[in-house]
Design a protein around this motif. Sequence first.
Motif, PDB file in Angstrom:
ATOM      1  N   UNK A 291      26.909 -15.776 -24.688  1.00 23.73           N
ATOM      2  CA  UNK A 291      27.799 -16.879 -24.315  1.00 23.73           C
ATOM      3  C   UNK A 291      28.639 -16.523 -23.087  1.00 23.73           C
ATOM      4  N   UNK A 292      29.034 -15.257 -22.993  1.00 21.36           N
ATOM      5  CA  UNK A 292      29.886 -14.838 -21.878  1.00 21.36           C
ATOM      6  C   UNK A 292      29.133 -14.744 -20.554  1.00 21.36           C
ATOM      7  N   UNK A 293      27.835 -14.952 -20.581  1.00 21.80           N
ATOM      8  CA  UNK A 293      27.042 -14.891 -19.357  1.00 21.80           C
ATOM      9  C   UNK A 293      26.999 -16.235 -18.625  1.00 21.80           C
ATOM     10  N   UNK A 294      27.585 -17.258 -19.211  1.00 17.39           N
ATOM     11  CA  UNK A 294      27.644 -18.551 -18.526  1.00 17.39           C
ATOM     12  C   UNK A 294      28.470 -18.377 -17.261  1.00 17.39           C
ATOM     13  N   UNK A 295      27.856 -18.661 -16.127  1.00 19.31           N
ATOM     14  CA  UNK A 295      28.468 -18.370 -14.827  1.00 19.31           C
ATOM     15  C   UNK A 295      27.528 -18.867 -13.740  1.00 19.31           C
ATOM     16  N   UNK A 296      27.968 -18.680 -12.496  1.00 20.92           N
ATOM     17  CA  UNK A 296      27.095 -18.904 -11.350  1.00 20.92           C
ATOM     18  C   UNK A 296      26.734 -17.530 -10.783  1.00 20.92           C
ATOM     19  N   UNK A 297      25.475 -17.350 -10.492  1.00 25.08           N
ATOM     20  CA  UNK A 297      24.971 -16.076  -9.996  1.00 25.08           C
ATOM     21  C   UNK A 297      24.500 -16.226  -8.554  1.00 25.08           C
ATOM     22  N   UNK A 298      24.841 -15.224  -7.749  1.00 29.79           N
ATOM     23  CA  UNK A 298      24.484 -15.229  -6.331  1.00 29.79           C
ATOM     24  C   UNK A 298      23.765 -13.930  -5.974  1.00 29.79           C
ATOM     25  N   UNK A 299      22.779 -14.044  -5.109  1.00 30.48           N
ATOM     26  CA  UNK A 299      22.225 -12.853  -4.472  1.00 30.48           C
ATOM     27  C   UNK A 299      22.798 -12.775  -3.052  1.00 30.48           C
ATOM     28  N   UNK A 300      22.799 -11.580  -2.503  1.00 29.67           N
ATOM     29  CA  UNK A 300      23.336 -11.340  -1.166  1.00 29.67           C
ATOM     30  C   UNK A 300      22.541 -10.235  -0.498  1.00 29.67           C
ATOM     31  N   UNK A 301      22.169 -10.460   0.765  1.00 29.46           N
ATOM     32  CA  UNK A 301      21.582  -9.361   1.525  1.00 29.46           C
ATOM     33  C   UNK A 301      22.689  -8.749   2.379  1.00 29.46           C
ATOM     34  N   UNK A 302      22.761  -7.413   2.334  1.00 28.25           N
ATOM     35  CA  UNK A 302      23.742  -6.713   3.150  1.00 28.25           C
ATOM     36  C   UNK A 302      23.053  -5.756   4.122  1.00 28.25           C
ATOM     37  N   UNK A 303      21.811  -6.090   4.475  1.00 21.83           N
ATOM     38  CA  UNK A 303      21.029  -5.260   5.394  1.00 21.83           C
ATOM     39  C   UNK A 303      21.596  -5.328   6.803  1.00 21.83           C
ATOM     40  N   UNK A 304      21.968  -6.551   7.229  1.00 20.70           N
ATOM     41  CA  UNK A 304      22.570  -6.672   8.546  1.00 20.70           C
ATOM     42  C   UNK A 304      23.553  -7.838   8.559  1.00 20.70           C
ATOM     43  N   UNK A 305      24.239  -7.995   9.676  1.00 19.22           N
ATOM     44  CA  UNK A 305      25.165  -9.111   9.821  1.00 19.22           C
ATOM     45  C   UNK A 305      24.506 -10.236  10.602  1.00 19.22           C
ATOM     46  N   UNK A 306      24.813 -11.484  10.285  1.00 14.74           N
ATOM     47  CA  UNK A 306      25.718 -11.860   9.206  1.00 14.74           C
ATOM     48  C   UNK A 306      25.108 -11.611   7.830  1.00 14.74           C
ATOM     49  N   UNK A 307      25.886 -11.012   6.952  1.00 14.68           N
ATOM     50  CA  UNK A 307      25.415 -10.899   5.584  1.00 14.68           C
ATOM     51  C   UNK A 307      25.285 -12.317   5.035  1.00 14.68           C
ATOM     52  N   UNK A 308      24.294 -12.534   4.222  1.00 15.66           N
ATOM     53  CA  UNK A 308      24.031 -13.887   3.754  1.00 15.66           C
ATOM     54  C   UNK A 308      23.847 -13.925   2.245  1.00 15.66           C
ATOM     55  N   UNK A 309      24.333 -15.014   1.663  1.00 18.12           N
ATOM     56  CA  UNK A 309      24.247 -15.245   0.229  1.00 18.12           C
ATOM     57  C   UNK A 309      23.226 -16.339  -0.062  1.00 18.12           C
ATOM     58  N   UNK A 310      22.621 -16.233  -1.246  1.00 19.34           N
ATOM     59  CA  UNK A 310      21.866 -17.353  -1.751  1.00 19.34           C
ATOM     60  C   UNK A 310      22.820 -18.479  -2.109  1.00 19.34           C
ATOM     61  N   UNK A 311      22.267 -19.636  -2.420  1.00 19.29           N
ATOM     62  CA  UNK A 311      23.108 -20.813  -2.662  1.00 19.29           C
ATOM     63  C   UNK A 311      23.695 -20.837  -4.063  1.00 19.29           C
ATOM     64  N   UNK A 312      23.265 -19.933  -4.927  1.00 24.18           N
ATOM     65  CA  UNK A 312      23.821 -19.828  -6.272  1.00 24.18           C
ATOM     66  C   UNK A 312      22.943 -20.473  -7.326  1.00 24.18           C
ATOM     67  N   UNK A 313      22.990 -19.905  -8.520  1.00 26.36           N
ATOM     68  CA  UNK A 313      22.279 -20.448  -9.682  1.00 26.36           C
ATOM     69  C   UNK A 313      23.263 -20.564 -10.837  1.00 26.36           C
ATOM     70  N   UNK A 314      23.409 -21.757 -11.348  1.00 30.44           N
ATOM     71  CA  UNK A 314      24.312 -21.994 -12.470  1.00 30.44           C
ATOM     72  C   UNK A 314      23.554 -21.784 -13.764  1.00 30.44           C
ATOM     73  N   UNK A 315      24.050 -20.870 -14.595  1.00 31.72           N
ATOM     74  CA  UNK A 315      23.414 -20.565 -15.872  1.00 31.72           C
ATOM     75  C   UNK A 315      24.259 -21.144 -16.998  1.00 31.72           C
ATOM     76  N   UNK A 316      23.601 -21.933 -17.831  1.00 31.90           N
ATOM     77  CA  UNK A 316      24.278 -22.584 -18.966  1.00 31.90           C
ATOM     78  C   UNK A 316      23.519 -22.301 -20.262  1.00 31.90           C
ATOM     79  N   UNK A 317      24.172 -22.602 -21.352  1.00 32.23           N
ATOM     80  CA  UNK A 317      23.555 -22.450 -22.674  1.00 32.23           C
ATOM     81  C   UNK A 317      22.832 -23.743 -23.027  1.00 32.23           C
ATOM     82  N   UNK A 318      21.598 -23.581 -23.502  1.00 28.87           N
ATOM     83  CA  UNK A 318      20.835 -24.764 -23.925  1.00 28.87           C
ATOM     84  C   UNK A 318      21.276 -25.165 -25.328  1.00 28.87           C
TER      85      UNK A 318
END
Lengths: 113, 113
Positions: B86-113
């Motif tokens: 239950x505590x994992x309900x959140x938005x998750x992002x990936x990020x590349x930090x290989x070079x600048x500009x560092x960039x994030x994914x747009x996010x994934x919202x995780x919910x309980x079914x």
Amino acid sequence: QVQLVESGGGVVQPGRSLRLSCAASGFTFSSYAMHWVRQAPGKGLEWVAVISYDGSNKYYADSVKGRFTISRDNSKNTLYLQMNSLKIEDTAVYYCGRNVTDWGQGTLVTVSS
Amino acid sequence: EIMVTQSPDSLAVSLGERATINCKSSQTVLYSSNNKSCLAWYQMKPGQPPKVLIYWASTRHSGVPDRFSGSESGTDFTLTISSLQAEDVAVYYCQQYYNTPQTFGQGTKVEIK
């Protein structure tokens, strides 16, 4: 333990300026590159800027280039973000960070007329 | 600029079931010095700063439950929550930090079914 505390956020009119600060403790501040990232209301994370450990290299997101300036004072263990010519779309929570592992609690900047 | 494309935008998973989030970078983020990919995964909950779960694509950060794992195949990366709590309900992002500009994914919202 690593602690990063942002301050300086608030409500400001479009076109005005604001300076954010990030007080660091619990590590050798002068040895690390530091970042600012932000999250606009209801939006995702956006990387803003990075500064090298000694302040000699700075890089910015295109969205803030020419308006924002990142700087640091290693004698005060403090990171700064000078934000000029603020736009409504700069409204966000701003976080300072070390590496990818350590982030402050954030400070809210609201740009509104 | 390295583009990072995250999928899905949202997913609903039953408690105790597996959740899988994908992230694809537009080019390699492999750091030649240590042969590790500069890819991090974050969890974000309302009113809280980013919490790093995984860095170097598969290294679990200290204190992160072992139900969280990261994997990679070339420029494709995956975050897996092996048994959703239950505590994992959140938005998750990936990020590349290989070079600048560092960039994030747009996010994934995780919910309980």
